[in-house]
Design an enzyme around this catalytic site. Structure first.
Site, PDB file in Angstrom:
ATOM      1  N   SER A 217       0.837  -1.193   0.000  1.00 33.66           N
ATOM      2  CA  SER A 217       0.000   0.000   0.000  1.00 33.66           C
ATOM      3  C   SER A 217       0.875   1.247   0.000  1.00 33.66           C
ATOM      4  O   SER A 217       1.757   1.373  -0.839  1.00 33.66           O
ATOM      5  CB  SER A 217      -0.949  -0.057   1.193  1.00 33.66           C
ATOM      6  OG  SER A 217      -2.120   0.645   0.901  1.00 33.66           O
ATOM      7  N   LYS A 221       4.280   1.936  -2.332  1.00 34.80           N
ATOM      8  CA  LYS A 221       4.750   3.108  -3.088  1.00 34.80           C
ATOM      9  C   LYS A 221       6.205   3.363  -2.710  1.00 34.80           C
ATOM     10  O   LYS A 221       7.058   3.662  -3.548  1.00 34.80           O
ATOM     11  CB  LYS A 221       3.928   4.356  -2.750  1.00 34.80           C
ATOM     12  CG  LYS A 221       2.409   4.242  -2.873  1.00 34.80           C
ATOM     13  CD  LYS A 221       1.742   5.589  -2.531  1.00 34.80           C
ATOM     14  CE  LYS A 221       0.331   5.485  -1.954  1.00 34.80           C
ATOM     15  NZ  LYS A 221      -0.666   4.797  -2.681  1.00 34.80           N
ATOM     16  N   GLN A 263      -7.960   6.838  -6.683  1.00 30.57           N
ATOM     17  CA  GLN A 263      -7.120   7.893  -6.102  1.00 30.57           C
ATOM     18  C   GLN A 263      -6.314   8.515  -7.234  1.00 30.57           C
ATOM     19  O   GLN A 263      -5.714   7.814  -8.036  1.00 30.57           O
ATOM     20  CB  GLN A 263      -6.168   7.293  -5.075  1.00 30.57           C
ATOM     21  CG  GLN A 263      -5.289   8.338  -4.413  1.00 30.57           C
ATOM     22  CD  GLN A 263      -4.570   7.793  -3.201  1.00 30.57           C
ATOM     23  OE1 GLN A 263      -4.134   6.656  -3.210  1.00 30.57           O
ATOM     24  NE2 GLN A 263      -4.448   8.601  -2.185  1.00 30.57           N
ATOM     25  N   TRP A 315     -10.183   2.042  -5.730  1.00 29.19           N
ATOM     26  CA  TRP A 315      -9.320   3.132  -5.255  1.00 29.19           C
ATOM     27  C   TRP A 315      -7.871   2.949  -5.708  1.00 29.19           C
ATOM     28  O   TRP A 315      -7.133   3.916  -5.923  1.00 29.19           O
ATOM     29  CB  TRP A 315      -9.408   3.186  -3.731  1.00 29.19           C
ATOM     30  CG  TRP A 315      -8.737   4.350  -3.064  1.00 29.19           C
ATOM     31  CD1 TRP A 315      -7.689   4.286  -2.188  1.00 29.19           C
ATOM     32  CD2 TRP A 315      -9.070   5.727  -3.191  1.00 29.19           C
ATOM     33  NE1 TRP A 315      -7.349   5.549  -1.764  1.00 29.19           N
ATOM     34  CE2 TRP A 315      -8.182   6.455  -2.366  1.00 29.19           C
ATOM     35  CE3 TRP A 315     -10.030   6.431  -3.932  1.00 29.19           C
ATOM     36  CZ2 TRP A 315      -8.232   7.846  -2.258  1.00 29.19           C
ATOM     37  CZ3 TRP A 315     -10.074   7.822  -3.823  1.00 29.19           C
ATOM     38  CH2 TRP A 315      -9.189   8.505  -2.993  1.00 29.19           C
ATOM     39  N   HIS A 351      -7.112  -6.177   1.291  1.00 28.84           N
ATOM     40  CA  HIS A 351      -5.977  -5.300   0.964  1.00 28.84           C
ATOM     41  C   HIS A 351      -4.744  -5.743   1.761  1.00 28.84           C
ATOM     42  O   HIS A 351      -4.799  -5.881   2.979  1.00 28.84           O
ATOM     43  CB  HIS A 351      -6.383  -3.860   1.318  1.00 28.84           C
ATOM     44  CG  HIS A 351      -5.382  -2.821   0.933  1.00 28.84           C
ATOM     45  ND1 HIS A 351      -4.702  -2.825  -0.262  1.00 28.84           N
ATOM     46  CD2 HIS A 351      -4.961  -1.709   1.594  1.00 28.84           C
ATOM     47  CE1 HIS A 351      -3.908  -1.772  -0.321  1.00 28.84           C
ATOM     48  NE2 HIS A 351      -4.035  -1.083   0.799  1.00 28.84           N
TER      49      HIS A 351
HETATM   50  C1  MCU Z   1      -2.765   2.231  -1.514  1.00 31.00           C
HETATM   51  O1  MCU Z   1      -2.111   3.003  -0.518  1.00 31.00           O
HETATM   52  C2  MCU Z   1      -2.793   3.890   0.338  1.00 31.00           C
HETATM   53  C3  MCU Z   1      -3.664   4.842  -0.430  1.00 31.00           C
HETATM   54  O2  MCU Z   1      -2.865   5.583  -1.324  1.00 31.00           O
HETATM   55  C4  MCU Z   1      -4.383   5.770   0.528  1.00 31.00           C
HETATM   56  O3  MCU Z   1      -5.290   6.605  -0.159  1.00 31.00           O
HETATM   57  C5  MCU Z   1      -5.128   5.018   1.580  1.00 31.00           C
HETATM   58  O4  MCU Z   1      -5.595   5.894   2.515  1.00 31.00           O
HETATM   59  O5  MCU Z   1      -4.249   4.147   2.239  1.00 31.00           O
HETATM   60  C6  MCU Z   1      -3.627   3.182   1.435  1.00 31.00           C
HETATM   61  C7  MCU Z   1      -2.797   2.390   2.395  1.00 31.00           C
HETATM   62  O6  MCU Z   1      -1.662   2.707   2.649  1.00 31.00           O
HETATM   63  O7  MCU Z   1      -3.444   1.416   3.056  1.00 31.00           O
HETATM   64  C8  MCU Z   1      -2.764   0.744   4.077  1.00 31.00           C
END
Ligand code: MCU
EC number: 3.1.1.117
Length: 406
Positions: A217, A221, A263, A315, A351
């Site tokens: 997530s 990145k 997103q 998302w 996720h």
């Molecule tokens: C996918 O990573 C992120 C995402 O970019 C955010 O918008 C969300 O709030 O959180 C995701 C994440 O890190 O989930 C653990």
């Protein structure tokens, strides 16, 4: 003066003799790496064109092009990633299969210290040491036997709660709270310091030529950024990184404009501090970016990378992930190593949960690139049915893939 003319002749001769292999270095006496350039294109920019529009033809050319892309990506969205500071020291202790690595890095009178737990495999240490997986915020993928794991507390190096995290964390204690580096760049800096010390810590028994990085997530990145900017990373495994990771800004915008709730850049800069404040200036005008994340991933090439995405979460912008990695793949192809780049996108799991039926794909990458075993890494697959939003490569990619000469 005579010396300068002699240098000119020596540099110019190979160019005159071999007009086919246009080395950018030879042509321009250096690789020009500005942090921004005039640009405007709705399509995914051609990674194989230098900033001045001339083609990239050889691996030597690519090493300059890679520097140009790295500078642009830092200039527009990642902020400045500082080089190794003068002080980098460490301590290492081990008790059974558990170790602890403490890094101190910075400048005289201005250092920071951070610790990372390491778990080691059972068995005899290989002659070159253990391969190591650096796991941002803890491990969320399975690993085969024979790989050590270092848990990296990246959020301590650069905080990532919300906008109040800007300039907060141990990196910023050293470089100043107004440093342009985003949290993700701060994390890369910390990874690099871990590798610095492992290179000179034989007691840790880590094979520093076999270091992988992963994260899920937001940390996915970050893992992608680390692989892109730290060339000592041998294998990069971003998991469900979504927007700002293995997706492209232009494609996420298209997906959103087509009616999906994904997103995109305009939201991501509001949500957190993963990107520099300078990126705020471009999120409503993405087509001026002279790169997109296919080129960010391409900084990893020819080193191996496999990324995983989850089609259950709109998302995460599934079309953007598939399209962006489809556009990145030619960079490995151009180098003659398409099997060093993999992509897998499935659903039916939560996720950051890794479905065990994907283990063979992941283990193939570990086997081949960390454990030195034979494995088939021709892996590029999605189960996404792009319903309303259609992935049409010719809408985004109007360039061809060269074969880069050696
Ligand atoms: C996918 O990573 C992120 C995402 O970019 C955010 O918008 C969300 O709030 O959180 C995701 C994440 O890190 O989930 C653990």
């Amino acid at each position: 003066m005579a010396f300068r003319w002699l240098s000119f002749l020596l540099l110019a001769l190979p160019v005159l003799a071999l007009p086919q292999t246009s080395s950018k270095e030879a042509q321009s006496f250096g690789c020009s790496t500005p942090a921004n350039i005039p640009f405007n294109d709705d399509k995914l920019p051609d990674p194989f064109l230098f900033n001045d529009g001339t083609p990239v033809r050889s691996l030597t050319d690519w090493s300059c092009r890679r520097q140009q892309l790295a500078s642009l990506i830092q200039g527009y969205e990642a902020g400045t990633l500082p080089p190794k500071p003068p002080i980098v020291t460490s301590t290492f202790s081990q008790n059974g299969l558990t170790g602890n690595l403490t890094v101190t890095a910075g400048f005289p009178g201005n250092t920071t210290t951070f610790s990372s737990p390491v778990t080691f495999p059972n068995g005899t240490v290989p002659t070159e040491g253990w391969p190591l997986l650096i796991a941002y915020s803890g491990l969320s993928i399975p690993i085969p036997d024979g790989i050590a794991v270092l848990t990296y507390d990246n959020s301590a190096i650069g905080e990532q709660n919300d906008q109040t995290s800007r300039g907060v964390g141990q990196f910023f204690d050293v470089y100043g709270h107004n440093a342009t580096a985003s949290a993700m760049s701060a994390w890369v800096w910390g990874v690099s310091r871990i590798i610095d010390v492992l290179e000179v810590t034989p007691a840790a028994h880590v094979n520093t030529a076999k270091i992988a990085v992963t994260g899920c997530s937001r940390d996915g990145k970050g893992a992608l950024m680390a692989g892109a900017f730290e060339e000592r990373i041998a294998l990069t495994i971003p998991q469900e990184s979504g927007s700002g990771g293995d997706t492209c800004w232009r494609l996420s915008k298209f997906e959103q404009d087509s009616g999906d709730v994904v997103q995109q850049a305009t939201e991501i800069v509001q949500e957190n501090v993963w990107f520099s404040t300078n990126f705020d200036n471009f999120v409503f005008n993405i087509s001026v970016l002279p790169y997109d994340h296919h080129s960010l991933a391409g900084l990893i090439a020819p080193r191996p990378m496999i990324s995983y995405e989850n089609t259950d979460f709109e998302w995460l912008s599934p079309l953007s992930g598939f399209g962006c990695m489809t556009a990145a793949h030619p960079i490995w192809e151009a180098m003659g190593v398409p099997d060093n780049h993999g992509f897998v996108q499935v659903g039916n799991h939560s996720h950051c949960e890794f479905p065990s039926d994907l283990n063979p794909t992941l283990f193939a990458f570990f086997d081949k690139f960390l454990l030195g075993k034979e494995a088939n890494t021709t892996i590029f697959e999605t189960n996404e049915v792009f319903n309303g939003t259609v992935w049409n490569p010719s809408q985004w990619i109007n360039w061809t893939t060269p074969t880069l000469s050696h």
